[in-house]
Scaffold this active site. Sequence first.
Site, PDB file in Angstrom:
ATOM      1  N   CYS A  42      40.615  37.130  51.283  1.00  0.00           N
ATOM      2  CA  CYS A  42      40.433  36.446  52.569  1.00  0.00           C
ATOM      3  C   CYS A  42      41.099  37.218  53.707  1.00  0.00           C
ATOM      4  O   CYS A  42      40.535  37.340  54.786  1.00  0.00           O
ATOM      5  CB  CYS A  42      41.072  35.049  52.544  1.00  0.00           C
ATOM      6  SG  CYS A  42      40.810  34.089  51.068  1.00  0.00           S
ATOM      7  N   ASP A  43      42.307  37.687  53.472  1.00  0.00           N
ATOM      8  CA  ASP A  43      43.141  38.161  54.584  1.00  0.00           C
ATOM      9  C   ASP A  43      43.428  39.664  54.588  1.00  0.00           C
ATOM     10  O   ASP A  43      44.007  40.170  55.551  1.00  0.00           O
ATOM     11  CB  ASP A  43      44.488  37.407  54.567  1.00  0.00           C
ATOM     12  CG  ASP A  43      44.293  35.912  54.760  1.00  0.00           C
ATOM     13  OD1 ASP A  43      43.350  35.530  55.469  1.00  0.00           O
ATOM     14  OD2 ASP A  43      45.075  35.129  54.195  1.00  0.00           O
ATOM     15  N   CYS A  89      45.785  35.090  49.394  1.00  0.00           N
ATOM     16  CA  CYS A  89      44.404  35.495  49.128  1.00  0.00           C
ATOM     17  C   CYS A  89      44.083  36.822  49.812  1.00  0.00           C
ATOM     18  O   CYS A  89      43.775  36.844  51.005  1.00  0.00           O
ATOM     19  CB  CYS A  89      43.450  34.402  49.604  1.00  0.00           C
ATOM     20  SG  CYS A  89      41.711  34.843  49.413  1.00  0.00           S
TER      21      CYS A  89
END
Length: 309
Positions: free
Chosen positions: A137-138, A134
């Site tokens: 997200c990261d 992701c």
Amino acid sequence: MDKEQVVIIGSGCAGATAAVYTARADLKPVVFEGMEPGGQLTTTSVIENYPGFVDGIDGFELMSRMKSQAERFGARFEYGEVASLTKADGGFEVDVKGRNKIWAKTVIVASGARARMLGLPRERELTGHGLSTCATCDGAFFRNVPVTVVGGGDSAMEEALFLTRFASEVHVMHRRESFRASKIMADRLLAHDKVTVHWNSEVVGIEDKDGSVQAVSVKDTKSGKTRRHETNGLFYAIGHIPNTGFLAKGLVKLDADGYVDTVGVTTQTAGLFVAGDVHDREYQQAVTAAGEGCRAALEAEAYLAANLD
Ligand code: NAP
């Protein structure tokens, strides 16, 4: 057989939020947590885009809080994997592995989707330590370092373009010599000066240093030769697999890729609602899943009110 008003299948953002809402409506929901209690977020590190947490929040912590919040209002979370869901007597029969069957008047399916993995050694240990599924997200953890994206679909294009905001270089490894992605996304990627596309390139191994990704082994699918490619981040974008195997045939429609086809959060079966990644192939975010959990809970509440026994 135990009888319940609401059974929620899955305990990620969608399921936990549905639990908060149905519990506050005094419907005493039972949540079957599945094989990954707390869902996909528990395997990511800090979540910086969930509203309300200025400094971000650990994924596991966020899910623990949602669970506690729902429990405070009377939701019951039970460890267990649903083996099958079938229609029965004006409601549903929920067969949970290793326990007695339960009857439920309404069911909210929030079983999520799992990111497809390559199946290479050490993937599990390296997830959150350089390996991610992701970028949203990261991605921000990879400032000014090279990263590698695997895949050739729209997700890979989107993830790679997102990563150009942070990374020094973005390398896209695709196993063929043309993208599956839409032309507009592919063109945008190919035009980006931070991006290098490696055609006919299959990632066949991951190398780590002190437990963090350091390099990948890449096989040229034409020559068969393997080369080493240094990278600090490795992002898989090779599709998701919705968790729908337990749904009896005919309960819901699935699209060509196995996602549940819905109108909003309602399905073709009265009393059966769906929330989160099991049907959302487009956004797949914690906050959108939570929003859908809320919608499904409100729909279930309205259904129960309109169908009193
Ligand atoms: P996808 O379209 O199924 O693409 C998956 C990609 O991963 C393909 O390029 C595939 O390679 C590759 N792949 C699959 N298994 C692999 C393996 N074992 N090793 C190496 N490569 C592998 O999945 P997606 O990109 O997640 O998209 C899913 C759906 O959502 C699509 O319909 C897409 O259009 C849509 N979507 C739309 C948007 C948007 O419009 N903004 C954004 C994201 C997703 P091959 O090409 O060789 O099969």
